[in-house]
Design a protein around this motif. Structure first.
Motif, PDB file in Angstrom:
ATOM      1  N   GLU A 149       0.328  -1.171  -0.218  1.00 36.67           N
ATOM      2  CA  GLU A 149       0.294   0.136  -0.082  1.00 36.67           C
ATOM      3  C   GLU A 149       0.592   1.566   0.147  1.00 36.67           C
ATOM      4  OE1 GLU A 149      -2.233   0.580   3.246  1.00 36.67           O
ATOM      5  OE2 GLU A 149      -0.318   0.855   4.664  1.00 36.67           O
ATOM      6  N   ARG A 181       0.768  -6.464  -4.358  1.00 33.07           N
ATOM      7  CA  ARG A 181       0.232  -7.835  -4.030  1.00 33.07           C
ATOM      8  C   ARG A 181       0.470  -9.328  -4.411  1.00 33.07           C
ATOM      9  NH1 ARG A 181      -4.972  -4.279  -1.062  1.00 33.07           N
ATOM     10  NH2 ARG A 181      -4.198  -2.775  -0.370  1.00 33.07           N
ATOM     11  N   GLU A 183      -1.132 -11.706  -4.932  1.00 34.35           N
ATOM     12  CA  GLU A 183      -2.438 -12.078  -4.285  1.00 34.35           C
ATOM     13  C   GLU A 183      -2.649 -13.522  -4.650  1.00 34.35           C
ATOM     14  OE1 GLU A 183      -5.085 -10.539  -3.698  1.00 34.35           O
ATOM     15  OE2 GLU A 183      -4.553  -8.388  -4.098  1.00 34.35           O
ATOM     16  N   THR A 193      -5.149  -7.335  -9.568  1.00 42.35           N
ATOM     17  CA  THR A 193      -4.270  -7.721 -10.359  1.00 42.35           C
ATOM     18  C   THR A 193      -2.276  -7.419  -9.510  1.00 42.35           C
ATOM     19  OG1 THR A 193      -3.544  -5.172 -10.188  1.00 42.35           O
ATOM     20  CG2 THR A 193      -4.621  -6.624 -12.540  1.00 42.35           C
ATOM     21  N   GLU A 200      -3.644   7.562  -3.103  1.00 45.17           N
ATOM     22  CA  GLU A 200      -4.090   7.234  -1.466  1.00 45.17           C
ATOM     23  C   GLU A 200      -4.218   8.448  -0.873  1.00 45.17           C
ATOM     24  OE1 GLU A 200      -4.056   2.884  -0.046  1.00 45.17           O
ATOM     25  OE2 GLU A 200      -2.411   4.067   0.114  1.00 45.17           O
ATOM     26  N   GLU A 265     -15.678  -3.730  -4.338  1.00 42.24           N
ATOM     27  CA  GLU A 265     -15.543  -2.712  -3.960  1.00 42.24           C
ATOM     28  C   GLU A 265     -13.810  -1.650  -4.468  1.00 42.24           C
ATOM     29  OE1 GLU A 265     -12.325  -3.675  -1.064  1.00 42.24           O
ATOM     30  OE2 GLU A 265     -11.377  -1.594  -0.994  1.00 42.24           O
TER      31      GLU A 265
HETATM   32  N1  GAP Z   1      -4.375   1.355   2.337  1.00 40.51           N
HETATM   33  C1  GAP Z   1      -5.381   0.872   2.597  1.00 40.51           C
HETATM   34  C2  GAP Z   1      -5.284  -0.300   1.845  1.00 40.51           C
HETATM   35  O1  GAP Z   1      -4.498  -0.577   0.655  1.00 40.51           O
HETATM   36  P1  GAP Z   1      -6.973  -1.792   0.279  1.00 40.51           P
HETATM   37  O2  GAP Z   1      -8.758  -1.640   0.717  1.00 40.51           O
HETATM   38  O3  GAP Z   1      -6.111  -3.016   0.638  1.00 40.51           O
HETATM   39  O4  GAP Z   1      -6.786  -0.520   1.170  1.00 40.51           O
HETATM   40  C3  GAP Z   1      -7.267  -0.288  -1.465  1.00 40.51           C
HETATM   41  O5  GAP Z   1      -7.115  -1.122  -1.552  1.00 40.51           O
HETATM   42  C4  GAP Z   1      -8.029  -0.050  -2.745  1.00 40.51           C
HETATM   43  O6  GAP Z   1      -6.856  -0.202  -3.428  1.00 40.51           O
HETATM   44  C5  GAP Z   1      -8.655  -0.979  -3.397  1.00 40.51           C
HETATM   45  O7  GAP Z   1     -10.521  -0.602  -2.679  1.00 40.51           O
HETATM   46  C6  GAP Z   1      -8.617  -1.213  -4.149  1.00 40.51           C
HETATM   47  O8  GAP Z   1      -9.232  -0.474  -5.563  1.00 40.51           O
HETATM   48  C7  GAP Z   1      -6.778  -1.209  -4.493  1.00 40.51           C
HETATM   49  N2  GAP Z   1      -6.913  -2.709  -4.776  1.00 40.51           N
HETATM   50  C8  GAP Z   1      -6.244  -3.682  -3.461  1.00 40.51           C
HETATM   51  N3  GAP Z   1      -5.552  -4.491  -3.973  1.00 40.51           N
HETATM   52  C9  GAP Z   1      -5.780  -4.684  -5.069  1.00 40.51           C
HETATM   53  C10 GAP Z   1      -5.330  -5.322  -5.951  1.00 40.51           C
HETATM   54  N4  GAP Z   1      -4.951  -5.955  -6.015  1.00 40.51           N
HETATM   55  N5  GAP Z   1      -5.256  -5.225  -7.468  1.00 40.51           N
HETATM   56  C11 GAP Z   1      -6.173  -3.507  -8.065  1.00 40.51           C
HETATM   57  N6  GAP Z   1      -6.644  -2.532  -6.815  1.00 40.51           N
HETATM   58  C12 GAP Z   1      -5.894  -3.317  -5.813  1.00 40.51           C
END
Ligand code: GAP
Length: 438
Positions: A149, A181, A183, A193, A200, A265
């Motif tokens: 993040e 990440r 994932e 992804t 942020e 989300e």
């Molecule tokens: N700093 C807080 C944070 O990172 P999160 O809900 O884990 O919170 C925020 O992530 C936003 O980042 C998500 O709503 C999404 O839009 C984006 N996001 C998180 N993981 C993602 C992923 N693997 N691929 C694309 N977008 C991602």
């Protein structure tokens, strides 16, 4: 979704990463139109969060950070997903995958891929951070992580920004940047992804005022999202239950969109309390408290975070804009993008490639491109050229025809209404500026 993925490739929005080598799982590249769309979204966000506000500063922190950041932030211990493996087909799933029947680790646990029973392992915690090594020797001391993040770059710079910008609490720091990440179950195109961009903002407030700021930021962010031109009936709030909250959050609301694969989300508003700053103070040994000059009070600010994914927001915009229509017995596919977000603002066409039309259309194109991202197309029938631009989401088609030589006017075709109006070529810049203003 397949139709959108195919259009995205055909028109140069998004390509699979390393495609000629068979592709890299859940990593995507943005082509000529995609990079413009995402840039427009990021610029709109930056304008509203930084330029239009007195109380927010911008930052661009490095992706690589000291490994201790992630100890302090709780990501090494707590940024995990439970996963199960199938010993038979070697596939890996999230333990809460709704397709799993029975209990993983027990004889009735059934693999959703190969269908065998009893081969799923009991859930194990899997850390989502990508590890790498800094320096020439692969030793433990040199292990660092790709940030999962962007927020932590803001926390560790909070005092630097506060002091250099002479802001006072309440104030915020905004950043747009890559996050990574590993994932377990990525997918759904650019929705989840392994490499993505976040937009942020961390807003530092006096303890006790965080609930009020939380509500204010919820309202602000929904208003911004609606400004993207997305259909409001496809948007909703989702409050995190106790079992959904991230390790740092006391309260969290997601803004969800109804994607073709369901409500999901794409932005979160989080009350992160003083969790991050307190932990960084403890782990770094540096004081991170704030002296309120008006009251002489010292406190560690609480943080209200707004966290949006640039890629997911782009997917929301693309999904919402995708339309199939029948016009005079013919099928057309179009992206009904808000003009200010559209990658190309206009396309310029000579009706035919003779009678001086190509020269005039080139001149008009050269003039317009000093102001906007525009495209010139003289290939194929005018109908085909319009259809290509409809798929690209280009809001205006400018055609130079037989009348142009007589009265210096051109036709401007509106992508959505298909109405055509004649506009003096000398007034085109002003005409487009007005249409693109929102
Ligand atoms: N700093 C807080 C944070 O990172 P999160 O809900 O884990 O919170 C925020 O992530 C936003 O980042 C998500 O709503 C999404 O839009 C984006 N996001 C998180 N993981 C993602 C992923 N693997 N691929 C694309 N977008 C991602």
């Amino acid at each position: 979704m397949e139709k959108l993925v195919s259009l995205a490739k055909r028109r140069g929005f998004v390509f699979q990463s390393s495609e000629i080598y068979g592709g890299l799982g859940s990593v995507w590249d943005y082509g000529p139109l995609g990079v413009e769309l995402k840039k427009n979204i990021k610029e709109r966000w930056w304008r509203s969060m930084v330029h239009e506000r007195e109380d927010i500063e911008g930052l661009d922190a490095a992706i690589l950070m000291h490994a201790k950041v992630w100890e302090a932030s709780g990501h090494i211990a707590g940024f995990t997903d439970p996963l199960v493996d199938c010993k038979h087909c070697k596939n890996r799933f999230r333990a809460d995958d709704p397709r799993i029947k029975g209990t993983p680790g027990q004889p009735d646990g059934q693999c959703p891929a190969c269908g065998t029973k009893g081969n799923l392992t009991a859930p194990r915690q899997f850390n989502l951070m990508f590890k790498t090594f800094m320096g020439p020797v692969e030793e433990d001391a040199a292990v660092i992580y790709l940030r999962p993040e962007t927020a932590q770059g803001i926390y560790v710079n909070y005092l630097n920004v506060l002091q250099s910008s002479r802001q006072k609490v309440p104030f915020g720091i905004a950043q747009v940047g890559k996050a990574f990440r590993n994932e377990i179950t990525p997918g759904n195109f650019i929705f989840r992804t392994r490499e993505f961009e976040q937009m942020e903002m961390q807003f530092f407030v006096k303890p006790g005022s965080e609930k009020e700021w939380f509500e204010r930021w919820r309202a602000e962010r929904m208003q911004w999202v609606e400004g993207l031109g997305v259909r409001t009936e496809k948007l909703r709030w989702h409050q995190h239950g106790k079992d959904e909250l991230a390790h740092y959050a006391a309260d969290a609301y997601d803004i969800q969109y109804e994607f073709p694969f369901g409500w999901q989300e794409f932005e979160g508003i989080h009350n992160r309390t003083d969790f991050d700053l307190k932990n960084h103070q403890q782990h770094s040994g540096k004081k991170l408290d704030y002296l309120d000059a008006a009251t002489n009070e010292r406190f560690i600010p609480y943080v209200v975070e707004t966290s949006a994914g640039a890629d997911r927001t782009a997917l929301v915009v693309l999904c919402d804009a995708y339309r199939e229509e029948e016009v005079e017995g013919e099928q057309r596919v179009l992206l009904k993008l808000k003009p200010s977000l559209a990658p190309l603002k206009a396309a310029v066409f000579p009706l035919v490639n003779k009678d001086g039309m190509p020269e005039v259309s080139r001149r008009i194109y050269d003039d317009l491109r000093r102001h906007f991202n525009v495209f010139h197309d003289d290939g194929g029938s005018i109908g085909r050229r319009y259809r290509r631009q409809d798929e690209a989401g280009t809001p205006f088609g400018i055609t130079i025809d037989g009348q142009t030589n007589q009265d210096q006017t051109v036709t401007v075709r509106d992508r959505d209404t298909l109405k055509q109006v004649r506009v003096a070529s000398s007034a085109l810049v002003e005409y487009l500026k007005e249409k693109l203003a929102t």
